[in-house]
Design a protein around this motif. Structure first.
Motif, mmCIF file in Angstrom:
data_model
loop_
_atom_site.group_PDB
_atom_site.id
_atom_site.type_symbol
_atom_site.label_atom_id
_atom_site.label_comp_id
_atom_site.label_asym_id
_atom_site.label_seq_id
_atom_site.Cartn_x
_atom_site.Cartn_y
_atom_site.Cartn_z
ATOM 1 N N THR A 12 -49.455 -38.242 -103.458
ATOM 2 C CA THR A 12 -48.842 -39.553 -103.210
ATOM 3 C C THR A 12 -49.890 -40.622 -102.922
ATOM 4 O OG1 THR A 12 -48.583 -38.929 -100.899
ATOM 5 C CG2 THR A 12 -46.657 -38.663 -102.317
ATOM 6 N N TYR A 128 -48.825 -51.863 -95.994
ATOM 7 C CA TYR A 128 -47.592 -51.454 -96.671
ATOM 8 C C TYR A 128 -47.300 -52.324 -97.896
ATOM 9 C CZ TYR A 128 -46.454 -48.179 -93.000
ATOM 10 O OH TYR A 128 -46.468 -47.114 -92.148
ATOM 11 N N SER A 214 -39.885 -51.858 -91.140
ATOM 12 C CA SER A 214 -38.765 -50.912 -91.116
ATOM 13 C C SER A 214 -37.997 -50.912 -92.436
ATOM 14 C CB SER A 214 -37.829 -51.252 -89.963
ATOM 15 O OG SER A 214 -37.245 -52.517 -90.205
ATOM 16 N N GLU A 217 -40.993 -48.724 -97.922
ATOM 17 C CA GLU A 217 -41.711 -47.464 -98.004
ATOM 18 C C GLU A 217 -43.127 -47.776 -98.427
ATOM 19 O OE1 GLU A 217 -40.290 -44.015 -99.971
ATOM 20 O OE2 GLU A 217 -38.229 -44.490 -99.392
ATOM 21 N N ARG A 218 -44.028 -46.915 -98.027
ATOM 22 C CA ARG A 218 -45.427 -47.239 -98.136
ATOM 23 C C ARG A 218 -45.970 -47.273 -99.567
ATOM 24 N NH1 ARG A 218 -49.492 -45.321 -93.715
ATOM 25 N NH2 ARG A 218 -51.434 -46.023 -94.602
ATOM 26 N N SER A 219 -45.379 -46.493 -100.455
ATOM 27 C CA SER A 219 -46.089 -46.224 -101.712
ATOM 28 C C SER A 219 -45.919 -47.275 -102.798
ATOM 29 C CB SER A 219 -45.637 -44.884 -102.245
ATOM 30 O OG SER A 219 -44.236 -44.895 -102.345
ATOM 31 N N THR A 220 -44.917 -48.120 -102.702
ATOM 32 C CA THR A 220 -44.600 -48.957 -103.857
ATOM 33 C C THR A 220 -45.190 -50.352 -103.755
ATOM 34 O OG1 THR A 220 -42.604 -49.544 -102.702
ATOM 35 C CG2 THR A 220 -42.416 -47.795 -104.354
#
Ligand SMILES: [Zn+2]
Ligand SMILES: [Zn+2]
Length: 335
Positions: A12, A128, A214, A217-220
């Motif tokens: 990831t 993020y 909140s 998500e971190r990956s996008t």
């Protein structure tokens, strides 16, 4: 991870970092101690840079570690124990740049804690991939209803009506910048009804960040854009940390000079700065005899005390408020 037993998983993310000394020692098959490379017969010396443990020296030799031939041995790491700490030359530029913005007395960045809180908040958002939100943070200015007064002289130094009309930190007007800086320095004095204390403002910044984080998500995210934004932010952090005196302890900050990738010199203070330094009873820590463990322990204790105080204040505040904000406070403390 043991490569003989592969784990079925999806990558990831990838990150790069430096080995620490203990990792280098664990990876090493040989400590290099011998400055002589070859003996009188032209063979590699034991403990030298060509020690067979790190790989075969010629096509006819075998590896001292894996016993494979010249063609099959992958080569192995050795290490040299340095007698004094040496700065990694790759890090020297960054170190020098950051050191120039650090206070030699309280060891913080020379900008005030409100500015620091804003930088931390932006870095967290960028972590993020929230570029827009990081820019939005520029609009989140301290609440000042009418005026802010100088805590020392009691003079009115700033009068603004609202928090609008500021686009980004670069475009942020001097007026707004000064408000941020003023609020950062304003700890007890100079507070008027309707204005926010620096603690309240920092809390508001942190709540803003928690709320934004909140939802994601971190990956996008698009890496290039975020990296650009982060680079800009680091640049502005460095330029904001160049102050002649520390905004936290008011100590005069000396100029630095470097010698290649090896040495950093502290220039003497001007006469005026010396007078300030004396009047505040400040002196440089002797870095050669600095007990790091003691220093870290002290600063940790200080931090814990501050946190306890903050918690107390928050408890008092939340018992007053009937807003939904109290639940957000709890989220923030967990992190
Ligand atoms: Zn080998
Ligand atoms: Zn300081």
């Amino acid at each position: 991870m043991n490569i003989a037993q592969p784990v079925n998983s999806k990558v990831t993310g990838v990150s790069f970092t430096f080995y620490d000394p203990s990792e280098v020692r664990r990876m090493s098959v040989k400590q290099v101690v011998n400055p002589v490379l070859l003996d009188s017969l032209g063979n590699p010396t034991k403990g030298g840079l060509y020690d067979p443990a790190m790989g075969p020296f010629t096509k006819n030799h075998l590896c001292g570690t894996c016993s494979l031939s010249y063609f099959n041995c992958p080569g192995h790491f050795g290490h040299i124990e340095l007698p004094t700490p040496v700065v990694n030359p790759m890090m020297f530029d960054a170190l020098y740049r950051f050191l120039q913005g650090c206070c030699p007395y309280c060891h913080k960045f020379t900008f005030n804690r409100v500015t620091a809180a804003r930088f931390i908040a932006k870095f967290r958002l960028l972590e993020y991939g929230l570029v827009k939100e990081a820019n939005d943070l520029d609009d989140l200015l301290p609440k000042t209803q009418s005026t802010i007064t100088d805590p020392e002289t009691g003079e009115v130094i700033m009068a603004i009506d609202d928090n609008h009309g500021i686009d980004s930190d670069e475009d942020m007007g001097d007026e707004a910048k000064e408000v941020v800086e003023r609020v950062g320095q304003d700890i007890d004095g100079g507070k008027k009804a309707g204005t926010e204390s620096s603690d309240q403002y920092i809390d508001r910044i942190n709540r803003f960040v928690e709320k934004k984080l909140s939802t994601v998500e971190r990956s996008t995210y698009k890496v290039t854009m975020v990296n650009d934004a982060r680079r800009q932010l680091i640049k502005s952090l460095i330029s904001r940390s160049r102050n002649q005196s520390c905004q936290n302890c008011r100590g005069p900050v000396p100029k630095l000079r470097r010698d290649g990738y090896l040495k950093i010199f502290r220039e003497p203070l001007t006469r005026k700065q010396q007078a300030v330094q004396q009047s505040k009873g400040l002196s440089y820590a002797d870095v050669l005899h600095l007990d790091m463990a003691q220093f870290v322990k002290q600063s940790k204790e200080k931090q814990q005390q501050q946190q306890k105080q903050k918690q107390k204040q928050q408890d008092e505040l939340s018992s007053d408020d009937s807003d939904s904000e109290s639940s957000e406070d709890e989220d923030m403390e967990e992190s």
